[in-house]
Scaffold this motif. Sequence first.
Motif, PDB file in Angstrom:
ATOM      1  N   GLY A  23      46.051  33.172  37.251  1.00  0.00           N
ATOM      2  CA  GLY A  23      46.546  34.517  37.920  1.00  0.00           C
ATOM      3  C   GLY A  23      45.482  35.637  37.551  1.00  0.00           C
ATOM      4  N   VAL A  24      45.227  35.526  36.300  1.00  0.00           N
ATOM      5  CA  VAL A  24      44.191  36.546  35.482  1.00  0.00           C
ATOM      6  C   VAL A  24      42.622  36.367  36.436  1.00  0.00           C
ATOM      7  CG1 VAL A  24      42.694  37.177  33.597  1.00  0.00           C
ATOM      8  CG2 VAL A  24      45.346  36.431  33.394  1.00  0.00           C
ATOM      9  N   LEU A  25      42.444  35.200  36.679  1.00  0.00           N
ATOM     10  CA  LEU A  25      41.261  35.077  37.266  1.00  0.00           C
ATOM     11  C   LEU A  25      41.270  35.525  38.910  1.00  0.00           C
ATOM     12  CD1 LEU A  25      38.203  33.690  37.842  1.00  0.00           C
ATOM     13  CD2 LEU A  25      39.411  31.628  38.540  1.00  0.00           C
ATOM     14  N   TRP A  26      42.402  35.288  39.430  1.00  0.00           N
ATOM     15  CA  TRP A  26      42.667  35.757  40.898  1.00  0.00           C
ATOM     16  C   TRP A  26      42.560  37.233  40.891  1.00  0.00           C
ATOM     17  CZ3 TRP A  26      43.608  33.110  45.644  1.00  0.00           C
ATOM     18  CH2 TRP A  26      44.126  34.409  46.538  1.00  0.00           C
ATOM     19  N   GLN A  27      43.225  37.879  39.913  1.00  0.00           N
ATOM     20  CA  GLN A  27      43.046  39.469  40.001  1.00  0.00           C
ATOM     21  C   GLN A  27      41.780  40.000  39.756  1.00  0.00           C
ATOM     22  OE1 GLN A  27      44.338  41.734  36.940  1.00  0.00           O
ATOM     23  NE2 GLN A  27      45.005  43.346  38.271  1.00  0.00           N
ATOM     24  N   LEU A  28      41.089  39.247  38.542  1.00  0.00           N
ATOM     25  CA  LEU A  28      39.773  39.949  38.435  1.00  0.00           C
ATOM     26  C   LEU A  28      38.876  39.576  39.487  1.00  0.00           C
ATOM     27  CD1 LEU A  28      37.781  40.649  36.309  1.00  0.00           C
ATOM     28  CD2 LEU A  28      37.307  38.196  35.719  1.00  0.00           C
ATOM     29  N   LEU A  29      39.075  38.705  40.335  1.00  0.00           N
ATOM     30  CA  LEU A  29      38.159  38.502  41.638  1.00  0.00           C
ATOM     31  C   LEU A  29      38.343  39.506  42.549  1.00  0.00           C
ATOM     32  CD1 LEU A  29      38.103  34.620  41.945  1.00  0.00           C
ATOM     33  CD2 LEU A  29      36.219  35.968  41.144  1.00  0.00           C
ATOM     34  N   GLU A  30      39.596  39.872  42.777  1.00  0.00           N
ATOM     35  CA  GLU A  30      40.207  40.802  43.696  1.00  0.00           C
ATOM     36  C   GLU A  30      39.460  42.238  43.400  1.00  0.00           C
ATOM     37  OE1 GLU A  30      44.490  40.003  45.845  1.00  0.00           O
ATOM     38  OE2 GLU A  30      44.364  40.770  43.581  1.00  0.00           O
ATOM     39  N   ARG A  31      39.552  42.544  41.903  1.00  0.00           N
ATOM     40  CA  ARG A  31      38.792  43.745  41.430  1.00  0.00           C
ATOM     41  C   ARG A  31      37.693  43.876  41.773  1.00  0.00           C
ATOM     42  NH1 ARG A  31      41.884  45.841  36.190  1.00  0.00           N
ATOM     43  NH2 ARG A  31      40.748  47.481  36.721  1.00  0.00           N
ATOM     44  N   LEU A  32      36.918  42.711  41.583  1.00  0.00           N
ATOM     45  CA  LEU A  32      35.352  42.869  41.847  1.00  0.00           C
ATOM     46  C   LEU A  32      35.119  42.885  43.215  1.00  0.00           C
ATOM     47  CD1 LEU A  32      34.451  40.322  39.090  1.00  0.00           C
ATOM     48  CD2 LEU A  32      34.133  42.811  39.246  1.00  0.00           C
ATOM     49  N   GLY A  33      36.072  42.837  44.395  1.00  0.00           N
ATOM     50  CA  GLY A  33      35.794  42.730  45.589  1.00  0.00           C
ATOM     51  C   GLY A  33      35.405  41.544  46.277  1.00  0.00           C
ATOM     52  N   HIS A  34      35.900  40.341  45.630  1.00  0.00           N
ATOM     53  CA  HIS A  34      35.694  39.029  45.949  1.00  0.00           C
ATOM     54  C   HIS A  34      37.128  37.938  45.978  1.00  0.00           C
ATOM     55  CE1 HIS A  34      31.279  39.805  45.682  1.00  0.00           C
ATOM     56  NE2 HIS A  34      31.548  40.180  44.406  1.00  0.00           N
TER      57      HIS A  34
END
Length: 254
Positions: A8-19
Amino acid sequence: EADTHALGVLWQLLERLGHAPEPETFFPATGRAARGPDPERAPIPIPAGRFRMGSPDDVGHGDEHPRHHVSLTQPFELGSTVVTKGEYARFDPEHACPDGPEHPVTEVSWYQARLYAVWVGGRLPTEAEWEYACRAGTETPWSCEEDQLGEHAWFGEGVEGSAHPVAEKRPNPWGLYDMHGNVWEWVECGWLREYAAEPVIDPTGPSATSRRVVRGGSCWLSAGGCRSAFRDGLHPWYRFHFLGFRVAWSPSRG
């Protein structure tokens, strides 16, 4: 394999990076199906509308003020109950489940709750959506009269140290169970200590705060802690026995 909190942390990080990843590829790569099953209980359709969010000046705490008008321009669907342990076990079989499958799933972080919502094709509700659905057209402290609250909510003493199975009490006027009491519920929005006074349209709340909003109170709180406007903020990595969530779906879901 990474646990669902780390994913879940990885998912949100990728979202915030635009990916933002595609669920169809992300979940199979973690050993899970691309999309989870439909909810065991049909979600409740919630109409678009306008309501007053928060509490009057002489009611509640500072973070419930000022009371203000909110317009939600899009209908949505909301889980009639919080996600149960039985439902969550299909997503994360390793998650500890000491109670029965009809109990709320608890001890999940905001990241886990959000990832599960994506897995079933949904999302977490915004704070405004949650309060709008909880109120179900009412402006009173609860969606029922105070002397009827025991028929609608688990709260106060005598809970025997754990949450209760979902949908054992009466639903609110829109058919939603346990919006008051039983377990706190994660929502999407970041935490702010007070609202803006101006009317707002489709608010999503801040995204870059250190805490996330929780709503609904729990069975360990008094009636006042289970009011429609009552709110708190917790760090998104917290996993407590009194904390669960329910899923929302936008109109465009497949």
